[in-house]
Scaffold this active site. Structure first.
Site, short mmCIF file in Angstrom:
data_model
loop_
_atom_site.label_atom_id
_atom_site.label_comp_id
_atom_site.label_asym_id
_atom_site.label_seq_id
_atom_site.Cartn_x
_atom_site.Cartn_y
_atom_site.Cartn_z
N ALA A 278 0.72 -1.30 -0.07
CA ALA A 278 0.04 0.16 -0.16
C ALA A 278 0.91 1.33 -0.06
O ALA A 278 1.95 1.46 0.63
CB ALA A 278 -0.90 0.11 1.14
N LYS A 279 0.34 2.34 -0.77
CA LYS A 279 1.29 3.52 -0.76
C LYS A 279 0.47 4.46 0.06
O LYS A 279 -0.47 5.39 -0.58
CB LYS A 279 1.25 3.86 -2.30
N LEU A 280 0.85 4.39 1.26
CA LEU A 280 0.18 5.33 2.36
C LEU A 280 1.03 6.39 2.79
O LEU A 280 2.17 6.51 3.07
CB LEU A 280 0.17 4.43 3.64
#
Ligand code: PMP
Length: 303
Positions: A153-155
């Site tokens: 995930a690109k959080l």
């Protein structure tokens, strides 16, 4: 006038603003993508690279935040193209979709907090040098482990870790930092994946070494195999192995293919951009700018 996509419609950029109480601003509860649009002057066309893949990753990032984006991937693709057209840039752009907890609310957690989706874009040239190679340090900060954040995930929140590594590099007179995984293997740059070339073979860390699954990383592996008939493997890399590499380079939407010519005080290979990196760059830039029909499937045309 420039435009953004905000609260379900395209609006003048200045109107796309949020409250200081926004949950994502206070707690980092957002996710995003970085997507490049390449302007082809001869064809008077804007090509958006791997648009579908970026939205697939955004939807999976959003899931980790329990955000449901109310658009399908084909709808997201159409909205993005329309926004890019409306902005009318005739140069390379960087497109930033964001899904975030938008409610003005104090308190942690992910349940029952309103969310939103937005897109903005801006003209964008080189993020890292791609012609002469960069000097990088080995960061003292470990990359946030994949058991401390949802893998892949690109959080927004995790980019504080990336920013620390990047700031450390600049403080020490380097351009970029390489971070290690929680196990002590090479993970990646602060915002890009890493490749090592050794004896004509490409190696890049596996997802289990806490990396973001880069879209450019896969594209470069495909080009290396198909166009240069090189073997490319996912394999854990010990930090000491970096110093004996023939070539090193970063890949990423921003970084594209960015050669690394020095790690800490040690020159890599001959201290110049290596031949395989150069060949990959040439093939990559033709593909992303819509000059190689074989890779047109990677691109979404705006006009
Ligand atoms: N790692 C990190 C931490 C990143 O922020 C990025 C850029 N999104 C990458 C790797 C490269 O990913 P991509 O090739 O999908 O841009």
């Amino acid at each position: 006038m420039k435009f953004a996509f905000f609260k379900g419609e395209i609006v003048p950029f200045e109107q796309a603003t949020v409250s200081i109480m926004t949950h994502a601003f206070n707690y980092g509860t957002g996710c995003f993508e970085g997507i490049r649009g390449y302007w082809n002057e001869d064809q008077q066309q804007m090509y958006i690279l791997k648009l579908k893949e970026h939205y697939q990753r955004l939807l999976s990032s959003a899931k980790a935040l329990r955000i449901k984006i109310n658009f399908s991937i084909p709808e997201l693709i159409n909205i993005t193209k329309e926004l890019v057209r409306k902005n009318g840039y005739q140069q390379d752009v960087y497109i930033r979709p964001l899904a975030y907890k938008s409610e003005a609310k104090i308190g942690l957690g992910l349940h029952n907090i309103a969310d939103d989706f937005a897109i903005f874009l801006a003209p964008f040239g080189e993020y890292l040098d791609i012609s002469k190679g960069i000097k990088v340090c080995l960061s003292k900060y470990r990359r946030i482990a994949s058991h401390a954040m949802p893998l892949g995930a690109k959080l927004t929140g995790t980019y504080f870790n990336s920013s620390l590594a990047k700031a450390e590099a600049l403080d020490r007179g380097f351009v970029e930092a390489i971070t290690l995984s929680h196990k002590g293997n090479v993970a990646e740059g602060s915002g890009e994946n890493i490749f090592m070339v050794k004896k004509g073979v490409l190696y890049t860390p596996p997802l289990s070494d806490d990396i973001l699954p880069g879209i450019t990383r896969l594209a470069v592996m495909e080009l290396a195999c198909r166009e240069l008939e090189l073997n490319a493997y996912e394999k854990s890399i010990k930090p000491s192995a970096l110093f004996t590499a023939d070539e090193l380079f970063f890949t990423g939407t921003g970084a594209q293919i960015s050669p690394i010519t020095q790690v800490e005080k040690k020159k890599i290979g001959k201290g110049k951009v290596g031949p395989i990196t150069k060949q990959l760059q040439a093939i990559y830039f033709r593909a992303v700018r819509g000059e190689n029909p074989k890779y047109k499937k990677w691109l979404a045309s705006v006009y």
